[in-house]
Motif scaffolding. Structure first.
Motif, PDB file in Angstrom:
ATOM      1  N   VAL B 203       0.841  -1.200   0.000  1.00 47.90           N
ATOM      2  CA  VAL B 203       0.000   0.000   0.000  1.00 47.90           C
ATOM      3  C   VAL B 203       0.872   1.246   0.000  1.00 47.90           C
ATOM      4  O   VAL B 203       0.652   2.189  -0.763  1.00 47.90           O
ATOM      5  CB  VAL B 203      -0.951  -0.004   1.219  1.00 47.90           C
ATOM      6  CG1 VAL B 203      -1.587   1.364   1.410  1.00 47.90           C
ATOM      7  CG2 VAL B 203      -2.016  -1.069   1.045  1.00 47.90           C
ATOM      8  N   CYS B 204       1.876   1.200   0.832  1.00 49.86           N
ATOM      9  CA  CYS B 204       2.775   2.339   0.954  1.00 49.86           C
ATOM     10  C   CYS B 204       3.453   2.620  -0.390  1.00 49.86           C
ATOM     11  O   CYS B 204       3.472   3.758  -0.869  1.00 49.86           O
ATOM     12  CB  CYS B 204       3.809   1.999   2.024  1.00 49.86           C
ATOM     13  SG  CYS B 204       4.777   3.380   2.563  1.00 49.86           S
ATOM     14  N   ALA B 205       3.984   1.583  -1.018  1.00 47.20           N
ATOM     15  CA  ALA B 205       4.650   1.746  -2.311  1.00 47.20           C
ATOM     16  C   ALA B 205       3.663   2.227  -3.369  1.00 47.20           C
ATOM     17  O   ALA B 205       3.983   3.092  -4.194  1.00 47.20           O
ATOM     18  CB  ALA B 205       5.294   0.426  -2.734  1.00 47.20           C
ATOM     19  N   THR B 206       2.448   1.674  -3.341  1.00 50.34           N
ATOM     20  CA  THR B 206       1.441   2.064  -4.323  1.00 50.34           C
ATOM     21  C   THR B 206       1.107   3.548  -4.195  1.00 50.34           C
ATOM     22  O   THR B 206       1.029   4.270  -5.192  1.00 50.34           O
ATOM     23  CB  THR B 206       0.157   1.240  -4.128  1.00 50.34           C
ATOM     24  OG1 THR B 206       0.507  -0.137  -4.102  1.00 50.34           O
ATOM     25  CG2 THR B 206      -0.841   1.497  -5.246  1.00 50.34           C
ATOM     26  N   LEU B 207       0.935   3.999  -2.970  1.00 52.17           N
ATOM     27  CA  LEU B 207       0.608   5.409  -2.751  1.00 52.17           C
ATOM     28  C   LEU B 207       1.710   6.323  -3.268  1.00 52.17           C
ATOM     29  O   LEU B 207       1.453   7.300  -3.964  1.00 52.17           O
ATOM     30  CB  LEU B 207       0.401   5.670  -1.256  1.00 52.17           C
ATOM     31  CG  LEU B 207      -0.949   5.260  -0.692  1.00 52.17           C
ATOM     32  CD1 LEU B 207      -1.006   5.570   0.798  1.00 52.17           C
ATOM     33  CD2 LEU B 207      -2.058   6.010  -1.412  1.00 52.17           C
ATOM     34  N   PHE B 208       2.942   5.960  -2.915  1.00 53.22           N
ATOM     35  CA  PHE B 208       4.061   6.777  -3.364  1.00 53.22           C
ATOM     36  C   PHE B 208       4.133   6.778  -4.885  1.00 53.22           C
ATOM     37  O   PHE B 208       4.304   7.819  -5.506  1.00 53.22           O
ATOM     38  CB  PHE B 208       5.376   6.259  -2.785  1.00 53.22           C
ATOM     39  CG  PHE B 208       5.634   6.761  -1.395  1.00 53.22           C
ATOM     40  CD1 PHE B 208       5.518   8.115  -1.094  1.00 53.22           C
ATOM     41  CD2 PHE B 208       6.019   5.897  -0.390  1.00 53.22           C
ATOM     42  CE1 PHE B 208       5.758   8.589   0.186  1.00 53.22           C
ATOM     43  CE2 PHE B 208       6.264   6.358   0.892  1.00 53.22           C
ATOM     44  CZ  PHE B 208       6.137   7.700   1.186  1.00 53.22           C
ATOM     45  N   ALA B 209       4.013   5.595  -5.455  1.00 55.72           N
ATOM     46  CA  ALA B 209       4.115   5.476  -6.905  1.00 55.72           C
ATOM     47  C   ALA B 209       3.008   6.289  -7.569  1.00 55.72           C
ATOM     48  O   ALA B 209       3.247   7.047  -8.506  1.00 55.72           O
ATOM     49  CB  ALA B 209       4.026   4.007  -7.320  1.00 55.72           C
ATOM     50  N   PHE B 210       1.781   6.149  -7.028  1.00 56.94           N
ATOM     51  CA  PHE B 210       0.670   6.885  -7.607  1.00 56.94           C
ATOM     52  C   PHE B 210       0.921   8.380  -7.553  1.00 56.94           C
ATOM     53  O   PHE B 210       0.726   9.101  -8.536  1.00 56.94           O
ATOM     54  CB  PHE B 210      -0.636   6.535  -6.896  1.00 56.94           C
ATOM     55  CG  PHE B 210      -1.811   7.305  -7.423  1.00 56.94           C
ATOM     56  CD1 PHE B 210      -2.462   6.905  -8.587  1.00 56.94           C
ATOM     57  CD2 PHE B 210      -2.258   8.450  -6.775  1.00 56.94           C
ATOM     58  CE1 PHE B 210      -3.527   7.621  -9.092  1.00 56.94           C
ATOM     59  CE2 PHE B 210      -3.328   9.178  -7.266  1.00 56.94           C
ATOM     60  CZ  PHE B 210      -3.968   8.760  -8.423  1.00 56.94           C
ATOM     61  N   SER B 211       1.395   8.866  -6.411  1.00 56.99           N
ATOM     62  CA  SER B 211       1.547  10.315  -6.330  1.00 56.99           C
ATOM     63  C   SER B 211       2.709  10.790  -7.194  1.00 56.99           C
ATOM     64  O   SER B 211       2.662  11.888  -7.744  1.00 56.99           O
ATOM     65  CB  SER B 211       1.662  10.816  -4.887  1.00 56.99           C
ATOM     66  OG  SER B 211       2.476  10.002  -4.126  1.00 56.99           O
ATOM     67  N   LEU B 212       3.756   9.960  -7.326  1.00 63.76           N
ATOM     68  CA  LEU B 212       4.838  10.338  -8.245  1.00 63.76           C
ATOM     69  C   LEU B 212       4.310  10.472  -9.670  1.00 63.76           C
ATOM     70  O   LEU B 212       4.599  11.442 -10.370  1.00 63.76           O
ATOM     71  CB  LEU B 212       5.943   9.288  -8.220  1.00 63.76           C
ATOM     72  CG  LEU B 212       6.978   9.375  -7.104  1.00 63.76           C
ATOM     73  CD1 LEU B 212       8.000   8.258  -7.244  1.00 63.76           C
ATOM     74  CD2 LEU B 212       7.683  10.725  -7.136  1.00 63.76           C
ATOM     75  N   ALA B 213       3.521   9.480 -10.089  1.00 65.76           N
ATOM     76  CA  ALA B 213       2.991   9.492 -11.453  1.00 65.76           C
ATOM     77  C   ALA B 213       2.015  10.647 -11.625  1.00 65.76           C
ATOM     78  O   ALA B 213       2.040  11.376 -12.614  1.00 65.76           O
ATOM     79  CB  ALA B 213       2.301   8.157 -11.755  1.00 65.76           C
ATOM     80  N   TRP B 214       1.167  10.822 -10.655  1.00 66.80           N
ATOM     81  CA  TRP B 214       0.150  11.866 -10.703  1.00 66.80           C
ATOM     82  C   TRP B 214       0.770  13.246 -10.794  1.00 66.80           C
ATOM     83  O   TRP B 214       0.290  14.111 -11.513  1.00 66.80           O
ATOM     84  CB  TRP B 214      -0.729  11.748  -9.458  1.00 66.80           C
ATOM     85  CG  TRP B 214      -1.861  12.727  -9.414  1.00 66.80           C
ATOM     86  CD1 TRP B 214      -1.888  13.919  -8.761  1.00 66.80           C
ATOM     87  CD2 TRP B 214      -3.128  12.585 -10.053  1.00 66.80           C
ATOM     88  NE1 TRP B 214      -3.087  14.534  -8.937  1.00 66.80           N
ATOM     89  CE2 TRP B 214      -3.877  13.744  -9.738  1.00 66.80           C
ATOM     90  CE3 TRP B 214      -3.704  11.600 -10.853  1.00 66.80           C
ATOM     91  CZ2 TRP B 214      -5.172  13.936 -10.189  1.00 66.80           C
ATOM     92  CZ3 TRP B 214      -4.997  11.787 -11.300  1.00 66.80           C
ATOM     93  CH2 TRP B 214      -5.716  12.956 -10.981  1.00 66.80           C
ATOM     94  N   ASN B 215       1.858  13.448 -10.050  1.00 69.44           N
ATOM     95  CA  ASN B 215       2.456  14.775  -9.978  1.00 69.44           C
ATOM     96  C   ASN B 215       3.443  15.053 -11.101  1.00 69.44           C
ATOM     97  O   ASN B 215       3.967  16.150 -11.200  1.00 69.44           O
ATOM     98  CB  ASN B 215       3.187  14.965  -8.645  1.00 69.44           C
ATOM     99  CG  ASN B 215       2.212  15.016  -7.491  1.00 69.44           C
ATOM    100  OD1 ASN B 215       1.063  15.391  -7.672  1.00 69.44           O
ATOM    101  ND2 ASN B 215       2.651  14.617  -6.308  1.00 69.44           N
TER     102      ASN B 215
END
Ligand SMILES: Nc1ncnc2c1ncn2[C@@H]1O[C@H](COP(=O)(O)OP(=O)(O)OP(=O)(O)O)[C@@H](O)[C@H]1O
Ligand SMILES: [Mg+2]
Lengths: 373, 283
Positions: B203-215
């Protein structure tokens, strides 16, 4: 229910040989204990039997099957780990059911087996709990339960009691012994606790640096250790081992060290004739050295030596004395009523009938009165 | 008694006063963005008014209307979601497999490989886009969302693999050995034991990855030019600043809406996220 045969088993990790040409047989229904100091290859041996490590050389068979190259799941074994290795995300029931459902047992059969195992282990009321909600002892039982529902040919235990407190350990020890009788199956049990080995084993395999030192019944290892390593490893406090010289004197054979000169019992004199003037290691267990008081001595004065007391440890049932003997230290036992304090020089009775002699040269093998035929 | 009360009051102040300051500091830009997005331009450009307040008469929804009717904001939002979710999903599948393999399967070069991944992770992604441009062109993906879906994993994978490796190392090996004896093969161990146990880490990795991609702004800016294919970050930036005309209200409105998904995800997974961050800290 099967016999386990290990032949010339060897495991190398790079340059480290963790297990070196190990051979032993666990007979059907035997409780075989693997023991040895830390790093001697006990866990590796167990992992090899389980198939969790691939052997560098050697063969393993269970029952009449060669299993050396089989996947762990096909070996018909179950293993209990020191840290229990329960699946944290499953409740107790699911933990015990997992191995069975992977093997395609019916729900009804799984339920029946779990109820049976839970009954035996007294964990019926814990089935719905997660491992983290269990005490150490309860986790231990669940780990054992997970193994017994499978009804494997051989059980493997890797130091299953060493995470428990002393009192629980004694209790679980007795329970595991009872369980073994009840299940009537072959067990290979790893421990570094020699009390567990002595009390539970039908036979003990003693390892050092991956090499088997001795295999035998517990009392056999205790009374006839094959070398100084076994002698020092089995028994608490350990056997006293001091360098000595065999001398002939007035037709007697004497054991001479820097601290004492004592006669070898008459019936062995003939046999030890060949050791005359040889350097050896003299061994005697603490319970065969008795600290006494002057004038108390009702024994053959020839086996008494006066030695200085270095340390007195009162243990209630007896007193443990550390004695100075030249550059060496000897452990002796005494009656708790004996008035003694550090610095005293007291008479010590050596029970020479229980003495052991070992070669001075490595690996310091036992020298028997009757030379090996 | 009074002493203890006194002590606890002091502790409360000691903890909450700095926290409040920090919260105010963190929320200020969002507050300002929000305010800007609902003020009329007239109020916005009137230097005599307090910029941190708004009078009821100066409220307007005009900026949001402009965003949704005069620009392709809704498409950008959708594009961002598609790209971020897909690239995160791809990255997670690869990372989970890679992290498991690197931590648990002893193969020749495993350690070297792990370090190689770490080094890749250190290469600034703002340099990586240069060669990637060639790759994207060669794959014929320029000006398509696929360009982003396949390039984002180049920085998401090393990062989440590294994070997951740390997490997986904390799962005792004996649990896997047990599973193996219980009859699992590697893939079953992964799906039935490791993944359920690594959920906080994942979950932690997914959140980070998502926000990196999103931003992300750079890749999206470089690889995509048609207005309707733009992601939110680039769309807002390029279409709401025309020459030297800044559509401040709509800009801020777009940025505000753009931060919503990330906030929502973080809040949803708060508990997992926190326990993933502190793994290894306890026990
Ligand atoms: N995966 C491995 N890679 C390299 N060396 C290993 C590995 N596993 C074990 N060893 C080495 O093999 C030797 C035997 O280890 P093993 O774990 O079998 O000892 P042990 O008798 O179980 O010890 P302990 O009582 O501490 O559990 C040790 O020297 C250890 O360092
Ligand atoms: Mg071990």
């Amino acid at each position: 229910m099967a016999k386990l045969v290990v032949e010339n088993l060897t495991k190398r990790f790079g340059s480290v040989t963790a297990v070196d040409r190990l051979s032993f047989t666990a007979e059907d229904r035997e409780f075989l204990v693997l023991i040895g100091p830390s790093g001697c290859g006990k866990s590796t041996t167990l992992n090899l039997i389980a198939g969790l490590e691939e052997a560098s050389a050697g063969r393993i068979s269970i029952g009449d099957r060669q299993v050396t190259h089989l996947h762990p799941k096909d070996r018909d074994i179950a293993m209990v780990f020191q840290n229990y290795a329960l699946y944290p995300h499953m409740d107790v029931y699911a933990n015990m059911a997992f191995g069975l459902s992977m093997r395609g047992y019916s729900k009804a059969e799984i339920g029946r087996r779990i109820q049976e195992a839970a009954e035996i282990l007294g964990i019926k009321n814990l089935l719905q709990r997660k491992p983290r909600a269990l005490s150490g002892g309860q986790r231990q039982r669940v780990a054992v339960g997970r193994a017994i529902v499978r009804k494997p040919a051989v059980f493997l235990f890797d130091e299953p009691l060493s995470n428990l407190d002393a009192k629980l350990r004694v209790q679980m020890r007795a329970e595991l012994s009872k369980l073994h009788q009840r299940l009537n199956t072959t067990i290979v049990y790893v421990t570094h606790d020699q009390i567990e080995a002595m009390t539970m084993a039908t036979r003990i395999v003693l390892l050092k640096d991956g090499i088997c030192q001795q295999i035998g019944r517990p009392l056999e290892l205790y009374t006839r250790p094959v070398n100084t390593f076994t002698a020092g490893f089995i028994g608490t406090p350990p056997m006293n081992l001091v360098p000595a010289r065999i001398q002939a004197e007035n037709g007697k054979m004497m054991v001479a060290t820097d601290g004492f000169r004592l006669p070898i019992p008459a019936r062995w004199r003939q046999a030890y004739e060949r050791l005359k003037s040889k350097e050896v290691i003299f061994g005697i267990r603490p319970e065969h050295l008795r600290g006494t008081r002057e004038g108390d001595i009702a024994v053959d004065a020839a086996t008494v030596t006066r030695l200085e007391v270095d340390l007195v440890e009162m243990l209630g049932s007896h007193v443990q004395l550390t004695l100075t003997c030249g550059p060496e230290r000897l452990i002796a036992l005494a009656d708790p009523a004996l008035p003694v304090k550090a610095g005293d020089r007291i008479p010590v009775v050596f029970n020479m009938d229980s003495m052991h002699l070992f070669e001075k040269r490595e690996p310091q093998r036992r020298i028997d009165a009757a030379p090996a035929a | 008694m009074t002493d203890r009360l006194h002590g606890s009051a002091r502790r409360t102040i000691g903890i909450y006063a700095p926290l409040l300051l920090f919260v105010a500091f963190a929320l200020f830009p969002i507050y300002h963005m929000f305010l800007t997005s609902i003020k009329t331009d007239r109020a916005l450009y009137n230097l005599n008014l307090n910029p941190l307040l708004v009078s009821l008469g100066a409220l307007t929804a005009e900026h949001y209307r402009l965003l949704f009717t005069d620009t392709l904001f809704a498409s950008w939002l959708m594009n961002s979601l598609i790209v971020s979710l897909s690239s995160t999903a791809i990255a997670m599948v690869i990372s989970i497999l890679a992290a498991y393999g690197l931590t648990r399967i002893r193969f020749r070069g495993a350690a070297t490989f792990g370090i190689a991944i770490f080094i890749t992770y250190l290469v600034p992604y703002s340099l990586l886009f240069l060669p990637l441009t060639r790759v994207v062109t060669w794959l014929n993906l320029a000006d398509s969302l696929w360009a982003l879906i396949v390039t984002y994993p180049t920085f998401l994978v090393p990062f989440s693999t590294w994070l997951l490796m740390g997490y997986m190392k904390t799962i005792p090996e004996e649990i896997e050995k047990s599973a193996m004896i219980d009859g699992c093969n590697r893939l079953q161990i992964l799906t039935r034991i490791i993944i359920p146990l690594a959920v906080p880490g994942i979950v932690c990795a997914t959140l980070f990855a998502f926000s990196l991609a999103w931003n992300d702004l750079l890749y999206s800016l470089v690889f995509i030019s048609p207005t309707e294919k733009k992601t939110l970050t680039v769309g807002v930036l390029t279409e709401l600043i025309r020459g030297d005309v800044y559509f401040w209200g709509s800009l801020m409105g777009g940025a505000l809406i753009g931060s919503v998904p990330v906030v929502v995800f973080y809040v949803m997974f708060m508990d997992y996220y926190v326990s993933g961050m502190t793994v290894g800290a306890i026990k």
